[in-house]
Design a protein around this motif. Structure first.
Motif, PDB file in Angstrom:
ATOM      1  N   GLU A 282      44.735  33.582  43.561  1.00 61.49           N
ATOM      2  CA  GLU A 282      45.007  35.016  43.720  1.00 61.49           C
ATOM      3  C   GLU A 282      43.809  35.827  43.249  1.00 61.49           C
ATOM      4  N   ASP A 283      43.680  37.029  43.812  1.00 62.08           N
ATOM      5  CA  ASP A 283      42.577  37.833  43.289  1.00 62.08           C
ATOM      6  C   ASP A 283      42.975  38.437  41.949  1.00 62.08           C
ATOM      7  N   ALA A 284      41.951  38.885  41.225  1.00 63.32           N
ATOM      8  CA  ALA A 284      42.167  39.317  39.847  1.00 63.32           C
ATOM      9  C   ALA A 284      43.215  40.439  39.768  1.00 63.32           C
TER      10      ALA A 284
ATOM     11  N   GLN B  96      46.733  39.440  39.399  1.00 64.09           N
ATOM     12  CA  GLN B  96      47.102  38.804  38.124  1.00 64.09           C
ATOM     13  C   GLN B  96      47.355  39.820  37.005  1.00 64.09           C
TER      14      GLN B  96
ATOM     15  N   ARG C 128      36.705  33.978  35.486  1.00 64.63           N
ATOM     16  CA  ARG C 128      37.911  34.757  35.760  1.00 64.63           C
ATOM     17  C   ARG C 128      38.402  35.470  34.482  1.00 64.63           C
TER      18      ARG C 128
END
Ligand code: AMP
Length: 562
Positions: free
Chosen positions: A124-126, A129, A146
């Protein structure tokens, strides 16, 4: 009077002073006693010491750091501390992140309400999250880049709360290009926290890390040898005079079921992955491929299904090693986020399959293509013979690779006078009858077929991992049914190659070869099985008693000698 027996002296989890909920989880995992690294590390960690532990891959390192980490967090929770991120586990690849998360999940099975986990290493992209981090999970797992991105974006804060930092597979962090990110990340940590650094080898990078993050650490150098001894791990090499002989030998080993159980076949490039897969397809031998081009979700799914016993064969590349066999020279570490060369665009720089991944109950590792370095040999070999299971490594060696084999032998021999690598006894002349079929199959695997198969696989896997994500979230059982070993080029499979006529089976192997069993066996879903008690899953001519001549002459045809 006799002293207590060895069994009395064996360390037990119950004696380590761990929270009862963790002991329950350990029992549920079926861990009967701590491994060496666990027995040594856990008491020291519980005393609050910083640890630098070298233990070979598959020795139970994750439990060695996870149990004291979780114990400490449970104590803080019991003391009424409010929710905050108190544990940070840094890993060098997404697969390792997923693996660490899974292990932590198992270990928190009986205290899941008190300890929440967040794995940031996923695809998933940041931004996606951020909501997870707002809930302040107790433990965050991720790659340094990340985690740093979240710290810089202020979606994660550790300055006030971090209690324990873990760096797992530390010897890989810098060679995977995380040096700068890690150094930047340290600026966001508080002054005092406990640190565990776990590593399979102590290289220069680990020395640098030690100076950066550890305070008066206790150093545990547990196993001097990096691979298990010959009673647990059998290591063989076989000379293959030509490329065709490599394919021929593999075809015979698999088609006659001379190797039992799960096998990882290592090759040197993504192209080779598909070449081998299509070649095996010609003989109706299904295999999965695992390489950095596949979406991370698919990779993790393949590994998890392999561990559950869905597949017998995985063809894997270890591209991190191949990109730079000797590791990047000082000052020339791979920079993250930079543009790769042509063809690298779609590859995942955080892929590292031979390193640290917990493939379970692997009977044998085949180095179909020669490993690019001694380190890579060790990492590949470490995928089998894990914990106290037996395993076998078979390395195919071409004449040009003999000097490289000598390097590996001398590195593994160390002070002992005997090399652990023995020649594999196989009489190629007795399987000559397979050569024509093998050539036929090799001819069918054209460059164009490989290109198409590669594209098709990526397309299918992208579809599996993205478009169907929500569907599979709602229907997890169907996710299990999704297979990754389907033929990629079914149109060109020649039906006559599927079966092995009896006359092709060398008389010496007739008592053990099982050419007709495979298809039948594979179609069943095989439950996960341990290869314990299966001393050497690889059968060679030397391990087979010769049949009396009479029975050989009775057969339709005998393989002709040279
Ligand atoms: P690791 O070295 O942490 O990757 O662990 C390798 C494998 O060993 C994993 O499949 C663990 O589930 C297993 N393992 C870890 N600790 C133990 C133990 N004490 N007893 C039996 N298996 C273990």
């Amino acid at each position: 009077m006799q002293k207590g027996s060895m069994a009395d002296e064996e360390p037990k989890f119950e004696h380590l002073g761990l929270d009862p909920r963790l002991l329950q989880a350990v029992a549920a995992l079926g861990w009967r006693r701590p491994t060496l690294v666990q027995a040594e590390a856990i008491p020291l960690a519980l005393e609050g010491k910083d640890l630098l532990a070298r233990a070979r891959t598959g020795s139970g390192k994750t439990g060695a750091y996870a149990l004291p980490l979780l114990h400490r967090l449970l104590l803080l929770r019991r003391g009424g501390k409010e929710a905050a991120v108190r544990g940070l586990v840094l890993v060098p690849s997404k697969e390792l992140g997923r693996q660490a998360r899974d292990m932590l999940r198992h270990l928190t099975a009986f205290c899941a309400r008190d300890i929440r986990l967040a794995d940031l290493s996923g695809a998933e992209d940041a931004a996606a999250q951020r909501p997870v981090l707002m809930e302040k999970p107790d433990v965050v797992i991720g790659t340094p880049s990340r985690v740093l991105a979240h710290l810089q974006a202020r979606s994660l804060s550790l300055q006030e709360s971090l209690e324990v930092l873990v760096i797992d597979e530390a010897d890989l962090l810098f060679s995977f290009g995380f040096e700068e990110d890690l150094k930047s990340l340290l600026c966001y940590l508080p002054k005092i926290y406990q640190t565990f650094v776990m590593s399979a080898t102590f290289n220069e990078d680990v020395q640098t890390l030690k100076e950066l993050v550890l305070h008066n650490p206790v150093t545990l150098k547990l196993q001097e040898s990096q691979l298990p001894g010959p009673s647990q791990l059998s290591q063989f090499h076989i000379q293959c005079e030509t490329e065709e002989n490599k394919f021929l030998l593999l075809c015979v080993l698999l088609k006659l079921s001379l190797v039992r159980g799960k096998v990882i076949l290592f090759v040197g490039s993504i192209e080779r992955c598909y070449r081998l897969k299509l070649f095996l397809e010609q003989f109706s031998i299904p295999a999965c491929v695992l390489n950095s081009e596949l979406p991370v979700k698919s990779r993790c799914h393949i590994i998890s299904q392999f561990n559950k016993g869905f597949y017998d064969y995985i063809i894997a590349t270890d591209e991190q090693d191949l990109a730079d066999p000797e590791g990047p020279p000082e000052g020339k570490r791979r920079k993250r986020g930079g543009k790769g060369s042509k063809g690298e665009k779609t590859r995942d720089q955080e892929y590292g399959v031979s390193r640290g991944i917990d493939f379970q109950n692997v009977s044998a590792v085949f180095n179909f293509d020669f490993p690019p370095s001694v380190e890579s040999y060790i990492h590949r070999a470490g995928r089998t013979a894990r914990v106290d299971n037996p395993g076998t490594v078979l390395t195919f060696v071409s004449p040009a690779e003999y000097p490289l084999l000598a390097n590996i032998e001398s590195a593994l021999t160390g002070d002992s006078s005997e090399t652990p690598l023995r020649p594999y006894q196989f009489r190629m002349e007795e399987v000559e009858g397979f050569r024509y079929r093998c050539q036929d199959a090799m001819r069918s695997v054209t460059k164009q077929a490989i290109k198409e198969a590669r594209l098709r696989e990526i397309k299918e896997e992208l579809l599996n991992s993205e478009k169907l994500k929500t569907y599979f979230e709602d229907n997890p059982r169907d996710w299990d049914l999704l297979r990754h070993d389907k033929p990629l080029h079914p149109a060109v499979v020649k039906p006559h190659l599927r079966n092995v006529p009896e006359y092709l089976v060398p008389p010496t192997l007739r008592s053990i070869a099982r050419p007709f069993l495979r298809k039948h066996q594979r179609q069943k879903r095989i439950p996960p099985r341990s290869n314990k008690g299966q001393k050497n899953p690889l059968r060679s001519f030397s391990s087979v008693k010769r049949r009396p001549r009479k029975s050989a002459t009775k057969s339709k045809a005998t393989p002709s000698g040279p």
